[in-house]
Design a protein around this motif. Sequence first.
Motif, short mmCIF file in Angstrom:
data_model
loop_
_atom_site.label_atom_id
_atom_site.label_comp_id
_atom_site.label_asym_id
_atom_site.label_seq_id
_atom_site.Cartn_x
_atom_site.Cartn_y
_atom_site.Cartn_z
N ARG A 121 -11.44 15.11 -21.50
CA ARG A 121 -10.85 15.12 -20.15
C ARG A 121 -11.28 16.35 -19.35
O ARG A 121 -11.41 16.29 -18.13
CB ARG A 121 -9.33 15.02 -20.26
CG ARG A 121 -8.85 13.58 -20.16
CD ARG A 121 -7.41 13.42 -20.55
NE ARG A 121 -7.28 13.36 -22.00
CZ ARG A 121 -6.15 13.11 -22.63
NH1 ARG A 121 -5.05 12.91 -21.94
NH2 ARG A 121 -6.10 13.06 -23.94
N LEU A 122 -11.51 17.45 -20.04
CA LEU A 122 -12.02 18.64 -19.35
C LEU A 122 -13.41 18.37 -18.80
O LEU A 122 -13.74 18.77 -17.68
CB LEU A 122 -12.03 19.83 -20.31
CG LEU A 122 -10.66 20.42 -20.64
CD1 LEU A 122 -10.70 21.21 -21.94
CD2 LEU A 122 -10.18 21.31 -19.50
N ILE A 123 -14.23 17.69 -19.56
CA ILE A 123 -15.58 17.34 -19.09
C ILE A 123 -15.48 16.35 -17.93
O ILE A 123 -16.18 16.48 -16.91
CB ILE A 123 -16.42 16.77 -20.25
CG1 ILE A 123 -16.68 17.85 -21.30
CG2 ILE A 123 -17.74 16.21 -19.72
CD1 ILE A 123 -17.34 17.34 -22.57
N GLU A 124 -14.61 15.35 -18.08
CA GLU A 124 -14.45 14.33 -17.04
C GLU A 124 -13.97 14.92 -15.72
O GLU A 124 -14.26 14.37 -14.65
CB GLU A 124 -13.44 13.28 -17.50
CG GLU A 124 -13.95 12.36 -18.60
CD GLU A 124 -12.84 11.52 -19.20
OE1 GLU A 124 -11.71 11.54 -18.65
OE2 GLU A 124 -13.08 10.84 -20.23
N SER A 125 -13.27 16.04 -15.76
CA SER A 125 -12.76 16.64 -14.53
C SER A 125 -13.89 17.10 -13.62
O SER A 125 -13.71 17.26 -12.42
CB SER A 125 -11.85 17.84 -14.86
OG SER A 125 -12.62 18.97 -15.28
N GLY A 126 -15.05 17.35 -14.20
CA GLY A 126 -16.20 17.82 -13.42
C GLY A 126 -16.22 19.31 -13.20
O GLY A 126 -17.21 19.86 -12.71
N GLU A 165 -22.36 25.19 -27.37
CA GLU A 165 -22.40 23.75 -27.57
C GLU A 165 -22.17 22.97 -26.28
O GLU A 165 -22.63 21.83 -26.14
CB GLU A 165 -21.35 23.34 -28.61
CG GLU A 165 -21.68 23.82 -30.02
CD GLU A 165 -20.61 23.49 -31.03
OE1 GLU A 165 -20.85 23.69 -32.23
OE2 GLU A 165 -19.51 23.02 -30.62
N LEU A 166 -21.46 23.60 -25.33
CA LEU A 166 -21.16 22.93 -24.06
C LEU A 166 -22.10 23.33 -22.93
O LEU A 166 -21.87 22.97 -21.78
CB LEU A 166 -19.71 23.20 -23.65
CG LEU A 166 -18.63 22.58 -24.54
CD1 LEU A 166 -17.24 22.94 -24.02
CD2 LEU A 166 -18.79 21.07 -24.62
#
Length: 249
Positions: A121-126, A165-166
């Motif tokens: 969800r953190l990634i999906e937030s943009g 990694e991110l």
Amino acid sequence: MILSPDTRVAVVTGASSGIGEATARTLAKQGFHVVLGARRIDRLETTAAEIGGTALELDVTDEDSVDAFCTVLPRVDVLVNNAGGAMGLAPVSEADLDDWRWMWETNVLGTLRMTKALLPRLIESGDGLIVTVTSLAAFSVYDNGAGYTSAKHAEGLLHRTLRGELLGKPVRLTEIAPGAVETEFSLVRFKGDEERAKRVYEGMTPLVAQDVAEIIGFVASRPSHVNLDQIIVKPRDQANSERFHRTTD
């Protein structure tokens, strides 16, 4: 939990007192809907009512509790991994394995559980942000502190590994490592011994929870391309984990 689509959500663990509670209040003032997580739900509900946030019971050492907490979150823009602490102050030769297990479960695996669960969800937030509150103990060692320093070293390495990694993903990562902060930390470490806890800060001016919370608020307010990787903050009276300037009456 029903929120408008443009509402930014910040999750703060260990939010029932100290740095966590102060951080929840700071982020709420910045416009985040703050979801406060901790085991002491009564304290959470009081703070949540005051800041317009949401209180959810959370035990980061329990997989089912983490799953139940994360399932109800509609989105996550900021995760503050603050839950943690020390237990006991004994040399390795007298180590209490239950104390060590608690410190590793809370500081290391608790941070891992929350980060792993909310990372999609953190990634999906943009424009996600993970703040992990480690400690000066993540960079140094001191006698009788191996249980806590080893856990904080591991928590810090977990966070720093994730930074690589991110890389390329829309998630920033900041590690904040406080020195001496006068909260319930020492009271927990000494298992309720108030006099012993007070002596930790005698003759000096320690940090307070709000000092760290304001730094977290500053990090969260930076533009999305700015990543404050690591911040070490100590009181003026502290040089390292063992050396302090103390006044005497």
